[in-house]
Design an enzyme around this catalytic site. Sequence first.
Site, PDB file in Angstrom:
ATOM      1  CB  SER A 207      36.241  42.520  39.859  1.00 41.68           C
ATOM      2  OG  SER A 207      35.824  42.597  38.630  1.00 41.68           O
TER       3      SER A 207
ATOM      4  CG  ASP B  68      31.068  48.908  38.643  1.00 42.82           C
ATOM      5  OD1 ASP B  68      32.020  48.861  37.759  1.00 42.82           O
ATOM      6  OD2 ASP B  68      31.457  47.871  39.347  1.00 42.82           O
TER       7      ASP B  68
ATOM      8  CG  HIS C  81      35.148  47.823  39.075  1.00 45.75           C
ATOM      9  ND1 HIS C  81      33.946  46.805  39.027  1.00 45.75           N
ATOM     10  CD2 HIS C  81      36.248  47.039  38.483  1.00 45.75           C
ATOM     11  CE1 HIS C  81      34.434  45.533  38.998  1.00 45.75           C
ATOM     12  NE2 HIS C  81      35.764  45.507  39.024  1.00 45.75           N
TER      13      HIS C  81
END
Length: 991
Positions: free
Chosen positions: A756, A830, A864
Amino acid sequence: MRLHQLSLTSPTLLLLPHSPPSLHFKRCRISSSTTRNHSHNRFLQPMSTSRLQKLVPVAAIATEDAAGPNGSSAAHEDDESNGGYRLPPPEIKDIVDAPPLPSLSFSPNRDKILFLKRRSLPPLSELAKPEDKLAGIRIDGKSNTRSRMSFYTGIGIHDLKDDGTLGPEKVIHGFPDGSKINFVSWSTDGKHLAFSIRQDQEDDIGSKLRVWVADVETGKAKPLFHAPDVFLNAVFDNYVWVNDSTLLVCTIPLSRGSPPKKPLVPSGPKIQSNERKSVVQSRTYQDLLKDEYDEDLFEYYATSQLVLVSLDGSVKLFGEPAIYTSLDPSPDQKYVLLSSIHRPFSFNVPCGRFPTKDDLWSADGKFIRTLCDLPLAEDIPITFNSVRKGMRSLNWREDKPSDLYWVETQDGGDAKVEVSPRDIVYTQAADAPEGEEPKIFFKLDLRYGGISWCDDSLALVYESWYKTRRVRTWLVAPGSHETPRLLFDRSSEDVYSDPGSPMLRRTPDGTYIIAKFKKEDKEGTYLLLNGSGATPEGNIPFLDLFDIDTGDKERIWQSDKEKYYESVVALMSDQTAGDLNVNELKVLTSKESKTENTQYYIQHWPDRKAFQITSFPHPYPQLASLHKEMVRYERRDGVQLTANLYLPPGYDPSRDGPLPCLVWAYPGEFKNKEAAGQVRGSPNEFPGIGSTSPLLWLARRFAILSGPTIPIIGEGKEEANDSYVEQLVWSAEAAVQEVIRRGVAHPDKIAIGGHSYGAFMTANLLAHAPHLFSCGIARSGAYNRTLTPFGFQSEDRTLWEATDTYIKMSPFMSANKIKKPILLIHGEEDNNSGTLTMQSDRFFNALKGHGALSRLVILPFESHGYSSRESIMHVLWETDRWLQKFCVSNSSEDIASKNNESKETKGSEDKAVASGGGGAVAELEDNGILVLEQQLVTGYLKSYLAGVPYQLLRIHNRLMLCNVYMKGWLLYRPYSLETKTKQTCMRLGYN
């Protein structure tokens, strides 16, 4: 009394307050570019059960190896084909496949423990089930719940004896084998358990959730509803105990028909209008409603019929069908507070900002009054501490039978507005006469942060302000007119000054309030503050007896700091009415070390004797003797940094020499250097290894530098991100120098990685400090900040307010500078704000367009974070292959080019000028058309954002081209330059 869910990497513990689509052709999408261009080389909050209330989703384990015949343990094999899912080497695979330890939950009376059994990783087929992405959430229409929901596989109950030993296991039984268990919840008296079950069946009926109840003494479970066609609607809240024998349940309305069908031909165009010139700024939310069909489908699945049902099976309808988001009975069980959302919905924000209504009902199903009905909140400013207008944080007072409290903003919800007070807290009794005005309880100059209640003589009110990191705690006497007293006033970043949080006790009504203590030899009122105990040597948790009248503290317990890390989890001696005696204190603690996994203990006062109640086996015995050390070092501007250095079992630096090293990090923002340099965490904590943890590469004989502090500091009025690249490089440089100085890492075999915002960091470091690393691994990142124009992470300025910062921070704009191998991994679905899968797609195209050695792996059905066994094993295979090829086996050609790259990037390291941020002739000489393209695009974009007329853009671009001609590069064909610029913009993502 709901069991929510905690982490899978260690035993979790809770005290409770209240046919799949065929995957044969759906493989990881893998793209590689291997052509290399060598011409240039916490706020103070109540302790209560904060560690215990939430469980991370628990998933099912696959029964077969996902990779099948395509699996390979040769992770370093140079295979760039789309050969299906792969398996990592056995030494990594075996750790990930180890069965997880159970989650634990104590009964309300602390006399029993639930062992909630679980599997490890679910098969990809579970993620591949159809789901509807609506209003910011994902719904499994077949089960009428959130999609990708994990589950428990069984429940065992043990009696907890006074000496800390456990009685024999009693298994909850009576439900079908293979059932998936969710939403486990104790009744207030601890005599019953409620939970839902579902099964994997092809028909829609078998997949839906049914509510069951179990007798704790016998372990026998039965369906709560006698009728077979009553199913749970778990899209939002699901059920709650109203009293010891009655539950209020969200059910699928019996009158509901089939789901709405999407029309083949739309009734008209999709239109959004802002003719009122409203200012609406939002983060880059995903899974939003797109049209009227989505609105109808969301309403179809989210609408519930509330049902009041007793343990004997008697049923009563409760109100009308609606989209209920919260069910909250009053402590005296006489009222129920219902929250719901309703139309008009929005295509711009998720359901949490839809119009919301709070209604007060009697516990037997009679409507009393509407407390508030708030409109759609699309216009909440993006500035931190901005909030919704109107009543918010509406709750019951835990210390009163049926008193409500809430807060209302006085600044219109806009944190940029200067006003005093900023928030006002109100209270009102549920049975207040109609028309009676609520009482003002407290006025706050910062933003409201919560209340811990005790009684009429004591409550703690919290407020905070993000820009300054200031947090304040006020001591208030709710039942008198005494002037509130400021108890603590500190910076949330200053962990060394954290006094701890008050421990909470359970009331007979099942609520949690501040626990008051008394001492036999002294008068006065005492609180027990449970603190993490941050120090320059690491965290040393403590319990302080705090005199609220004098402010004096007495430390009555502290963790061992030589070998173990201990912490207080919960208060266990709260069954006695009135103030608790310190000498009769009983607490639940956890204990762990670098090599010993977490176990739980009961400690008794005054002798503080500890009874061990768990004996969990080591989750990965093959790494039991790993070496862990908290290392400290300094970056060039004097900021003190720390990291956890892990070395493989049996490693001897003098004998084995330096190792390949993986650095895994995540940047953080701070307001001052002193706070950024404080030590967080303990050197004695057990190293939890998750399914995608970098620590897995200890089994592959890597040195791991985990969590090195990467502070981005903006002191005073400075904005941290304005010097993001410089500070990022300084921190990485210091970390690399430290592991090299210690002789544990080979200077030419150091890889950088992150997830991330850590992936964003990784790409930036390869662009601006390639001399430090041999390769990079970036998972689920965002690389072009112009695609998140209304803020990201801790940045609350817009792209139009901080254009240069957005561009300089974006590694996408420096794709031409990335010469070291970079592996990009992203989930195809995601749903995280800002990290759209498109970010990795476009970044890879930019890298490939500049000949960068790169590889892109898109994981079907993953979000994610990655959860299926097939995907996780493949991610580990890809990562190991990349590390073996470009870190362990770093070629002599790469090493020989290191000095050239170091020289070329020294200006970037010192000045941190992104290639898209300016027009240096030296950069043009080095990169020619690549930099020219970026300069044209940057100038075009910045001018466009500033509203420059298009004719001026043409002149600007032609002047830039003339400048290049004069330097001797005729780089563009003689056709319309503005057309070429537009095409370049589209290729780089500005379409």
